[in-house]
Design an enzyme around this catalytic site. Structure first.
Site, short mmCIF file in Angstrom:
data_model
loop_
_atom_site.label_atom_id
_atom_site.label_comp_id
_atom_site.label_asym_id
_atom_site.label_seq_id
_atom_site.Cartn_x
_atom_site.Cartn_y
_atom_site.Cartn_z
N ASP A 57 0.81 -1.22 0.00
CA ASP A 57 0.00 0.00 0.00
C ASP A 57 0.84 1.27 0.00
O ASP A 57 0.45 2.30 0.56
CB ASP A 57 -0.97 0.02 1.21
CG ASP A 57 -1.89 -1.17 1.21
OD1 ASP A 57 -2.21 -1.67 0.11
OD2 ASP A 57 -2.29 -1.61 2.30
N LYS A 111 1.77 2.19 -5.01
CA LYS A 111 2.32 1.63 -6.25
C LYS A 111 1.39 1.91 -7.43
O LYS A 111 1.84 2.25 -8.52
CB LYS A 111 2.52 0.11 -6.11
CG LYS A 111 3.51 -0.27 -5.02
CD LYS A 111 3.62 -1.78 -4.84
CE LYS A 111 2.37 -2.41 -4.32
NZ LYS A 111 1.99 -2.03 -2.94
N GLY A 131 -4.62 -4.28 -3.81
CA GLY A 131 -5.61 -3.24 -4.09
C GLY A 131 -4.83 -1.99 -4.46
O GLY A 131 -4.18 -1.39 -3.60
N HIS A 132 -4.80 -1.65 -5.72
CA HIS A 132 -3.99 -0.53 -6.21
C HIS A 132 -4.93 0.60 -6.64
O HIS A 132 -5.73 0.43 -7.55
CB HIS A 132 -3.10 -0.99 -7.37
CG HIS A 132 -2.09 -2.02 -6.94
ND1 HIS A 132 -1.23 -2.64 -7.81
CD2 HIS A 132 -1.80 -2.54 -5.72
CE1 HIS A 132 -0.46 -3.49 -7.14
NE2 HIS A 132 -0.80 -3.44 -5.87
N GLN A 136 1.91 -6.01 -3.18
CA GLN A 136 2.34 -6.11 -1.79
C GLN A 136 3.65 -5.32 -1.61
O GLN A 136 3.88 -4.37 -2.33
CB GLN A 136 2.50 -7.59 -1.36
CG GLN A 136 1.18 -8.36 -1.26
CD GLN A 136 0.63 -8.83 -2.60
OE1 GLN A 136 1.31 -9.46 -3.37
NE2 GLN A 136 -0.62 -8.52 -2.88
P1 GDP Z 1 -0.81 0.38 -3.50
O1 GDP Z 1 -1.41 -0.90 -3.04
O2 GDP Z 1 0.65 0.45 -3.25
O3 GDP Z 1 -1.17 0.71 -4.91
O4 GDP Z 1 -1.45 1.51 -2.58
P2 GDP Z 1 -3.00 1.66 -2.19
O5 GDP Z 1 -3.75 2.15 -3.36
O6 GDP Z 1 -3.49 0.44 -1.51
O7 GDP Z 1 -2.89 2.75 -1.05
C1 GDP Z 1 -2.31 3.99 -1.28
C2 GDP Z 1 -3.35 5.07 -0.95
O8 GDP Z 1 -2.69 6.31 -0.94
C3 GDP Z 1 -4.44 5.18 -1.99
O9 GDP Z 1 -5.61 5.63 -1.37
C4 GDP Z 1 -3.90 6.27 -2.95
O10 GDP Z 1 -4.93 6.95 -3.64
C5 GDP Z 1 -3.24 7.16 -1.96
N1 GDP Z 1 -2.08 7.92 -2.43
C6 GDP Z 1 -1.05 7.55 -3.22
N2 GDP Z 1 -0.11 8.52 -3.24
C7 GDP Z 1 -0.57 9.51 -2.44
C8 GDP Z 1 -0.04 10.76 -2.01
O11 GDP Z 1 1.07 11.15 -2.35
N3 GDP Z 1 -0.81 11.49 -1.16
C9 GDP Z 1 -2.05 11.09 -0.75
N4 GDP Z 1 -2.75 11.89 0.05
N5 GDP Z 1 -2.56 9.92 -1.11
C10 GDP Z 1 -1.82 9.14 -1.94
P1 IMO Z 2 -0.97 -4.15 -2.25
O1 IMO Z 2 -0.52 -4.73 -3.57
C1 IMO Z 2 -1.02 -4.53 2.06
C2 IMO Z 2 -1.12 -8.58 3.69
C3 IMO Z 2 -2.35 -9.00 4.45
C4 IMO Z 2 -1.72 -9.96 5.45
C5 IMO Z 2 -0.64 -10.65 4.62
C6 IMO Z 2 -1.05 -11.97 4.03
O2 IMO Z 2 -2.26 -3.43 -2.32
O3 IMO Z 2 0.14 -3.39 -1.60
P2 IMO Z 2 -2.61 -12.66 1.97
O4 IMO Z 2 -4.05 -12.38 1.72
O5 IMO Z 2 -1.70 -12.15 0.92
O6 IMO Z 2 -2.34 -14.08 2.32
O7 IMO Z 2 -2.29 -11.84 3.34
O8 IMO Z 2 -0.31 -9.74 3.58
N1 IMO Z 2 -1.35 -8.08 2.31
C7 IMO Z 2 -1.28 -6.79 1.97
N2 IMO Z 2 -1.07 -5.70 2.74
N3 IMO Z 2 -1.14 -4.42 0.73
C8 IMO Z 2 -1.32 -5.52 -0.04
O9 IMO Z 2 -1.31 -5.46 -1.38
C9 IMO Z 2 -1.45 -6.77 0.59
N4 IMO Z 2 -1.66 -8.03 0.14
C10 IMO Z 2 -1.58 -8.81 1.21
O10 IMO Z 2 -2.98 -7.93 5.07
O11 IMO Z 2 -1.08 -9.23 6.46
MG MG Z 3 -2.94 -1.57 -1.80
#
Ligand code: GDP
Ligand code: IMO
Ligand code: MG
Length: 422
Positions: free
Chosen positions: A13, A16, A40-41, A223
């Site tokens: 998270d 990415k 979840g991206h 991840q």
């Molecule tokens: P990922 O799994 O690495 O793609 O990240 P996620 O989407 O799960 O979580 C990142 C969160 O931060 C999302 O809600 C994005 O919209 C948000 N985000 C990404 N970059 C920034 C930033 O620079 N500032 C803010 N406020 N939100 C950001």
């Molecule tokens: P993105 O790509 C954050 C975590 C789960 C748990 C562990 C194992 O959005 O960064 P799993 O379901 O993979 O067996 O869970 O890994 N986890 C993540 N945490 N971002 C993710 O993906 C994750 N995918 C799995 O919360 O701790």
């Molecule tokens: Mg994510």
């Protein structure tokens, strides 16, 4: 841009999805090489929010090809659902999308087993996303998995699936859980198969041709480094190689064809699920949650938040070899009068420069902090380096210097425009 691997440097998270979407403008192809719909991206495009789970984050850019590589585990019904939902929102998914015939399938019994194993662990549960990821990779490694290519031959798939359902239902029944219905699973899979069929191919060969034609390939990590099955905070990890090496095995593109590695990191640390997080800070968590930030994109769970941890990031750099860093969510620290950065750990009176092997020990590590002044002003509208307050620039420079890596992107908001290129 040349062939670039982008990975999460922390516990997932890191932002990415946003950075992939941004960089796709300069790429031709975006490839997912590991993980599944546990990812979840998030991408914000104008007023629209997209959360991608299996489809690569390049899909919102017309003219680019998105590939799900052999190392991904694919829930076929979830993938069809994701395709349909994107199409309903006007996103074209046709010749711009390819799915590896060798990618393993996540089946409903994997999800049930994921749930069961978590239940059995009680307080020691991993906190998985319950998407069946661990059991699906388990079957792959045990050499009993079903693959995307198997879906394309319905008669043979029926037979293979029947054997797998029989074995897994026995486990479920023994544990007092409801068995899955072979009829329902077969029907839903074969229905999904017909939607997926046009996309299925040998993506290794396709990617090699693309590479030979000098197409620029962006490898989208899912991840993060410390969720890596080999290098993470085991057993509180996911079941794939989330680190840079995973891009090669999960796509079939050899390591020497890779040109650079980008590490995406938040300006602080977050983690969702169980396991060590030495710099966890409830006040920082509260402040970010109050602003509606740091809730999981896949499960909606509140993410645990803490200060930046240079011990883990230096180790992440060792494993991934970052050429560049993208620091996201700098704006998350806009209201912090003082910013703490962990520069070392203490465990039982000893100073550690590396995370300990044992997750329970990692959990007991006491961080040593250095404190930097905050900037106490919004960075959200900064579009170039000079727009950032001096204290924010100093913070970013400190990170780059500490990790001996080039900070090439700073993100100050979720939108494409809130991205500073250095
Ligand atoms: P990922 O799994 O690495 O793609 O990240 P996620 O989407 O799960 O979580 C990142 C969160 O931060 C999302 O809600 C994005 O919209 C948000 N985000 C990404 N970059 C920034 C930033 O620079 N500032 C803010 N406020 N939100 C950001
Ligand atoms: P993105 O790509 C954050 C975590 C789960 C748990 C562990 C194992 O959005 O960064 P799993 O379901 O993979 O067996 O869970 O890994 N986890 C993540 N945490 N971002 C993710 O993906 C994750 N995918 C799995 O919360 O701790
Ligand atoms: Mg994510």
């Amino acid at each position: 841009m040349s062939n670039t691997i982008l990975v999460g440097a922390q516990w997932g998270d890191e932002g990415k999805g946003k950075i992939i979407d941004y960089l796709t403008e300069e790429a031709d192809v975006v490839v997912r090489s590991q993980g599944g719909n546990n990812a979840g991206h998030t991408i914000i495009l104008g007023e629209e929010k997209y959360v991608l789970h299996l489809i690569p984050s390049g899909i919102l850019r017309p003219g680019k090809t998105c590939v799900i590589g052999n190392g991904v585990v694919v829930d076929p019904v979830a993938l069809v659902g994701e395709i349909s939902a994107l199409r309903e929102r006007g996103i074209a998914i046709n010749k711009n999308f390819l799915l590896s015939e060798s990618a393993h399938l996540v089946m409903p019994y994997h999800r049930e087993l994921d749930e069961l194993r978590e239940m059995k662990k009680g307080k020691k549960k991993i906190g998985t996303t319950k998407r069946g990821i661990g059991p699906a990779y388990g079957d792959k490694v045990a050499r009993v998995g079903l693959r995307v290519g198997d879906l394309l031959d319905p008669d043979s798939f029926r037979q293979k699936l029947a054997a797998r359902v029989k074995e897994n239902n026995a486990l479920l029944k023994e544990a007092g859980m409801k068995p899955v219905s072979l009829k329902e699973v077969t029907e839903s899979c074969l229905e999904a198969a017909e939607v997926l069929r046009p996309f299925v191919t040998n993506t290794v060969a396709w990617l090699h041709t693309a590479a030979e034609k000098k197409k620029k390939i962006l490898f989208e990590g899912a991840q993060g480094t410390f969720l890596d099955i080999d290098h993470g905070s085991y057993p509180f990890v996911t079941s794939s190689n989330t680190t840079a090496g995973g891009a090669s095995t999960g796509s079939g593109i050899p390591p020497h064809r890779m040109d650079s590695v980008i590490g995406v990191m938040k300006a602080y640390t977050t983690r969702v699920g169980g396991g060590a997080l030495p710099t966890e800070c409830p006040e920082l968590s509260d402040a970010l949650h109050k602003k509606g930030r740091e809730f999981g994109a896949t499960t909606g769970r509140a993410r645990r938040c803490g200060w930046l941890d240079l011990v883990t990031l230096k180790y992440a750099n060792m494993i991934n070899g970052f050429d560049d860093l993208a620091i996201t969510n700098l704006d998350g620290l806009d209201d912090a009068p003082k910013i703490k950065v962990c520069t070392g750990y203490k465990l039982d009176g000893k100073t550690l420069k590396l995370p300990p092997f044992n997750s329970a020990d990692w959990d007991r590590c006491v961080p040593s902090y250095t404190t930097m002044p905050g900037w106490m002003t919004s960075t959200e509208s900064a579009t170039k380096w000079e727009d950032l307050p001096a204290a924010a620039r100093a913070y970013v420079e400190f990170i780059g210097k500490s990790l001996n890596a080039n900070v090439s992107i700073v993100s100050v908001g979720p939108a494409r425009s809130q991205t500073i290129r250095l």
